[in-house]
Motif scaffolding. Sequence first.
Motif, PDB file in Angstrom:
ATOM      1  N   VAL A  30       0.819  -1.209   0.000  1.00 25.49           N
ATOM      2  CA  VAL A  30       0.000   0.000   0.000  1.00 25.49           C
ATOM      3  C   VAL A  30       0.854   1.261   0.000  1.00 25.49           C
ATOM      4  N   GLY A  31       2.056   1.197   0.578  1.00 26.12           N
ATOM      5  CA  GLY A  31       2.917   2.377   0.653  1.00 26.12           C
ATOM      6  C   GLY A  31       3.073   3.082  -0.674  1.00 26.12           C
ATOM      7  N   PRO A  32       3.568   2.393  -1.702  1.00 29.10           N
ATOM      8  CA  PRO A  32       3.716   3.061  -3.010  1.00 29.10           C
ATOM      9  C   PRO A  32       2.367   3.492  -3.602  1.00 29.10           C
ATOM     10  N   LEU A  33       1.327   2.713  -3.368  1.00 26.77           N
ATOM     11  CA  LEU A  33       0.010   3.073  -3.882  1.00 26.77           C
ATOM     12  C   LEU A  33      -0.488   4.360  -3.229  1.00 26.77           C
ATOM     13  N   SER A  34      -0.227   4.502  -1.936  1.00 22.44           N
ATOM     14  CA  SER A  34      -0.696   5.697  -1.231  1.00 22.44           C
ATOM     15  C   SER A  34      -0.002   6.959  -1.730  1.00 22.44           C
ATOM     16  N   GLU A  35       1.175   6.810  -2.323  1.00 22.50           N
ATOM     17  CA  GLU A  35       1.874   7.973  -2.874  1.00 22.50           C
ATOM     18  C   GLU A  35       1.140   8.569  -4.069  1.00 22.50           C
ATOM     19  N   CYS A  36       0.197   7.831  -4.619  1.00 24.21           N
ATOM     20  CA  CYS A  36      -0.596   8.315  -5.745  1.00 24.21           C
ATOM     21  C   CYS A  36      -1.787   9.157  -5.291  1.00 24.21           C
ATOM     22  N   THR A  85      -8.531 -10.204   4.663  1.00 22.11           N
ATOM     23  CA  THR A  85      -7.328  -9.698   3.993  1.00 22.11           C
ATOM     24  C   THR A  85      -7.641  -8.449   3.180  1.00 22.11           C
ATOM     25  N   PHE A  86      -8.729  -8.479   2.418  1.00 19.97           N
ATOM     26  CA  PHE A  86      -9.106  -7.314   1.621  1.00 19.97           C
ATOM     27  C   PHE A  86      -9.432  -6.134   2.529  1.00 19.97           C
ATOM     28  N   LEU A 118      -4.820   1.360   3.482  1.00 15.94           N
ATOM     29  CA  LEU A 118      -4.867   2.438   2.486  1.00 15.94           C
ATOM     30  C   LEU A 118      -5.617   3.653   3.042  1.00 15.94           C
ATOM     31  N   LYS A 119      -6.707   3.405   3.771  1.00 20.20           N
ATOM     32  CA  LYS A 119      -7.445   4.521   4.375  1.00 20.20           C
ATOM     33  C   LYS A 119      -6.602   5.215   5.439  1.00 20.20           C
ATOM     34  N   SER A 120      -5.815   4.466   6.163  1.00 25.84           N
ATOM     35  CA  SER A 120      -4.915   5.072   7.150  1.00 25.84           C
ATOM     36  C   SER A 120      -3.916   5.996   6.464  1.00 25.84           C
ATOM     37  N   GLN A 153      -3.427  10.039   6.928  1.00 26.79           N
ATOM     38  CA  GLN A 153      -2.124  10.650   7.175  1.00 26.79           C
ATOM     39  C   GLN A 153      -1.856  11.764   6.149  1.00 26.79           C
ATOM     40  N   LEU A 154      -2.166  11.495   4.895  1.00 24.85           N
ATOM     41  CA  LEU A 154      -1.955  12.497   3.853  1.00 24.85           C
ATOM     42  C   LEU A 154      -2.769  13.746   4.148  1.00 24.85           C
TER      43      LEU A 154
END
Length: 89
Positions: free
Chosen positions: A14-20, A67-68, A75-77, A81-82
């Motif tokens: 999720v880390g790289p995905l959250s950068e989007c 898991t999902f 991702l919501k976390s 944060q963003l």
Amino acid sequence: MKTANTAPALDRLVGPLSECLTPESARRLLALKADPKLQARVDYLAGRCNQGLLTPEQRAEYGNYVTFGTFVAILKSKARQLLVNSQGE
């Protein structure tokens, strides 16, 4: 269910995905909810799981939902944060 073992892997995914995410997309992501039919199914399986009544097929299905759900929660976390970080700018 291997939630404890899969959470770190999901966080790395999720880390790289959250950068989007932009502030607007983060807000939209945070507003997302499961549709009522899906939520009812998850609730049903959760109840049976708590009672120890899941069939092997139901256990696999419920494990996928967990898991999902963990993926979406992480991702919501990241979205929260963003938004917190973008308020200071």
